[in-house]
Design a protein around this motif. Sequence first.
Motif, PDB file in Angstrom:
ATOM      1  N   UNK A  34     -57.795 -53.293  64.854  1.00  0.00           N
ATOM      2  CA  UNK A  34     -58.559 -53.317  66.098  1.00  0.00           C
ATOM      3  C   UNK A  34     -58.881 -54.732  66.563  1.00  0.00           C
ATOM      4  N   UNK A  35     -58.598 -55.690  65.724  1.00  0.00           N
ATOM      5  CA  UNK A  35     -58.935 -57.071  66.062  1.00  0.00           C
ATOM      6  C   UNK A  35     -58.241 -57.550  67.325  1.00  0.00           C
ATOM      7  N   UNK A  36     -58.980 -58.236  68.137  1.00  0.00           N
ATOM      8  CA  UNK A  36     -58.407 -58.751  69.372  1.00  0.00           C
ATOM      9  C   UNK A  36     -58.023 -60.218  69.237  1.00  0.00           C
ATOM     10  N   UNK A  37     -58.351 -60.810  68.115  1.00  0.00           N
ATOM     11  CA  UNK A  37     -58.034 -62.228  67.930  1.00  0.00           C
ATOM     12  C   UNK A  37     -56.815 -62.460  67.054  1.00  0.00           C
ATOM     13  N   UNK A  38     -56.335 -61.391  66.427  1.00  0.00           N
ATOM     14  CA  UNK A  38     -55.184 -61.553  65.533  1.00  0.00           C
ATOM     15  C   UNK A  38     -53.881 -61.172  66.229  1.00  0.00           C
ATOM     16  N   UNK A  39     -52.859 -61.945  65.957  1.00  0.00           N
ATOM     17  CA  UNK A  39     -51.537 -61.615  66.479  1.00  0.00           C
ATOM     18  C   UNK A  39     -50.973 -60.481  65.630  1.00  0.00           C
ATOM     19  N   UNK A  40     -49.976 -59.801  66.186  1.00  0.00           N
ATOM     20  CA  UNK A  40     -49.399 -58.666  65.465  1.00  0.00           C
ATOM     21  C   UNK A  40     -48.893 -59.048  64.071  1.00  0.00           C
ATOM     22  N   UNK A  41     -48.251 -60.199  63.976  1.00  0.00           N
ATOM     23  CA  UNK A  41     -47.717 -60.575  62.663  1.00  0.00           C
ATOM     24  C   UNK A  41     -48.826 -60.921  61.692  1.00  0.00           C
ATOM     25  N   UNK A  42     -49.907 -61.465  62.218  1.00  0.00           N
ATOM     26  CA  UNK A  42     -51.051 -61.779  61.362  1.00  0.00           C
ATOM     27  C   UNK A  42     -51.692 -60.485  60.871  1.00  0.00           C
ATOM     28  N   UNK A  43     -51.749 -59.496  61.758  1.00  0.00           N
ATOM     29  CA  UNK A  43     -52.298 -58.193  61.352  1.00  0.00           C
ATOM     30  C   UNK A  43     -51.465 -57.584  60.242  1.00  0.00           C
ATOM     31  N   UNK A  44     -50.168 -57.628  60.438  1.00  0.00           N
ATOM     32  CA  UNK A  44     -49.254 -57.051  59.441  1.00  0.00           C
ATOM     33  C   UNK A  44     -49.443 -57.748  58.099  1.00  0.00           C
ATOM     34  N   UNK A  45     -49.625 -59.062  58.177  1.00  0.00           N
ATOM     35  CA  UNK A  45     -49.802 -59.830  56.954  1.00  0.00           C
ATOM     36  C   UNK A  45     -51.104 -59.448  56.254  1.00  0.00           C
ATOM     37  N   UNK A  46     -52.170 -59.314  57.044  1.00  0.00           N
ATOM     38  CA  UNK A  46     -53.463 -58.950  56.467  1.00  0.00           C
ATOM     39  C   UNK A  46     -53.435 -57.535  55.888  1.00  0.00           C
ATOM     40  N   UNK A  47     -52.779 -56.625  56.618  1.00  0.00           N
ATOM     41  CA  UNK A  47     -52.704 -55.248  56.119  1.00  0.00           C
ATOM     42  C   UNK A  47     -51.968 -55.223  54.777  1.00  0.00           C
ATOM     43  N   UNK A  48     -50.902 -56.024  54.703  1.00  0.00           N
ATOM     44  CA  UNK A  48     -50.150 -56.092  53.456  1.00  0.00           C
ATOM     45  C   UNK A  48     -51.016 -56.687  52.352  1.00  0.00           C
ATOM     46  N   UNK A  49     -51.843 -57.650  52.748  1.00  0.00           N
ATOM     47  CA  UNK A  49     -52.730 -58.291  51.777  1.00  0.00           C
ATOM     48  C   UNK A  49     -53.746 -57.288  51.239  1.00  0.00           C
ATOM     49  N   UNK A  50     -54.240 -56.452  52.133  1.00  0.00           N
ATOM     50  CA  UNK A  50     -55.219 -55.440  51.716  1.00  0.00           C
ATOM     51  C   UNK A  50     -54.596 -54.505  50.685  1.00  0.00           C
ATOM     52  N   UNK A  51     -53.413 -54.002  51.031  1.00  0.00           N
ATOM     53  CA  UNK A  51     -52.726 -53.081  50.121  1.00  0.00           C
ATOM     54  C   UNK A  51     -52.446 -53.760  48.792  1.00  0.00           C
ATOM     55  N   UNK A  52     -52.004 -55.010  48.894  1.00  0.00           N
ATOM     56  CA  UNK A  52     -51.676 -55.761  47.690  1.00  0.00           C
ATOM     57  C   UNK A  52     -52.924 -56.003  46.846  1.00  0.00           C
ATOM     58  N   UNK A  53     -54.006 -56.361  47.518  1.00  0.00           N
ATOM     59  CA  UNK A  53     -55.263 -56.623  46.827  1.00  0.00           C
ATOM     60  C   UNK A  53     -55.741 -55.365  46.103  1.00  0.00           C
ATOM     61  N   UNK A  54     -55.616 -54.238  46.790  1.00  0.00           N
ATOM     62  CA  UNK A  54     -56.034 -52.976  46.169  1.00  0.00           C
ATOM     63  C   UNK A  54     -55.207 -52.666  44.936  1.00  0.00           C
ATOM     64  N   UNK A  55     -53.927 -52.936  45.043  1.00  0.00           N
ATOM     65  CA  UNK A  55     -53.070 -52.580  43.920  1.00  0.00           C
ATOM     66  C   UNK A  55     -53.325 -53.457  42.702  1.00  0.00           C
ATOM     67  N   UNK A  56     -53.803 -54.685  42.942  1.00  0.00           N
ATOM     68  CA  UNK A  56     -54.075 -55.540  41.788  1.00  0.00           C
ATOM     69  C   UNK A  56     -55.506 -55.416  41.298  1.00  0.00           C
ATOM     70  N   UNK A  57     -56.435 -55.151  42.217  1.00  0.00           N
ATOM     71  CA  UNK A  57     -57.844 -55.071  41.824  1.00  0.00           C
ATOM     72  C   UNK A  57     -58.356 -53.639  41.715  1.00  0.00           C
ATOM     73  N   UNK A  58     -57.577 -52.700  42.254  1.00  0.00           N
ATOM     74  CA  UNK A  58     -58.026 -51.318  42.198  1.00  0.00           C
ATOM     75  C   UNK A  58     -58.993 -50.974  43.317  1.00  0.00           C
ATOM     76  N   UNK A  59     -59.476 -51.984  43.971  1.00  0.00           N
ATOM     77  CA  UNK A  59     -60.393 -51.786  45.091  1.00  0.00           C
ATOM     78  C   UNK A  59     -60.473 -53.081  45.869  1.00  0.00           C
ATOM     79  N   UNK A  60     -61.228 -53.056  46.957  1.00  0.00           N
ATOM     80  CA  UNK A  60     -61.399 -54.285  47.715  1.00  0.00           C
ATOM     81  C   UNK A  60     -62.691 -54.958  47.273  1.00  0.00           C
ATOM     82  N   UNK A  61     -62.581 -56.163  46.801  1.00  0.00           N
ATOM     83  CA  UNK A  61     -63.781 -56.874  46.383  1.00  0.00           C
ATOM     84  C   UNK A  61     -64.545 -57.348  47.625  1.00  0.00           C
ATOM     85  N   UNK A  62     -65.832 -57.559  47.443  1.00  0.00           N
ATOM     86  CA  UNK A  62     -66.681 -58.003  48.547  1.00  0.00           C
ATOM     87  C   UNK A  62     -66.144 -59.306  49.147  1.00  0.00           C
ATOM     88  N   UNK A  63     -65.782 -60.189  48.247  1.00  0.00           N
ATOM     89  CA  UNK A  63     -65.283 -61.488  48.706  1.00  0.00           C
ATOM     90  C   UNK A  63     -64.056 -61.308  49.583  1.00  0.00           C
TER      91      UNK A  63
END
Length: 122
Positions: free
Chosen positions: A80-109
Amino acid sequence: MDGELCRMCGGDGRVGNALGGSSVTCPSCHGSGRRAEASPGFHDVTKTKPSHHRPAVAIPTGPRGPTTAEGAQLALEVSASTVLAEDAKARLLAEIVNHESTHGRCTRTFIKKVRKQTRLGR
Ligand SMILES: [Zn+2]
């Protein structure tokens, strides 16, 4: 081997016109009567077509998304972000998934870090 005979014309360098008229220069050996190393058509198909099979961008089978509630929420905010470009969004979404897979959840940080990026410039 010094020249096998051209298979198309039989070695005389000319082929008869199918309609029965004059003969024309053999398209396979171009009149030499000798068989070419490899016929152009054959060559093309085997040697220059691999690029044809080049796969498109690797697309994972099935949608891959966050598995935790925080991750899903975060993904929504990124999308929903209006400041992120599409590729940046894709990168962040991938980061979220990746972070979850390594940490099991999303850390506060991590959540803070991503949120900050979705709100840059506001
Ligand atoms: Zn020929």
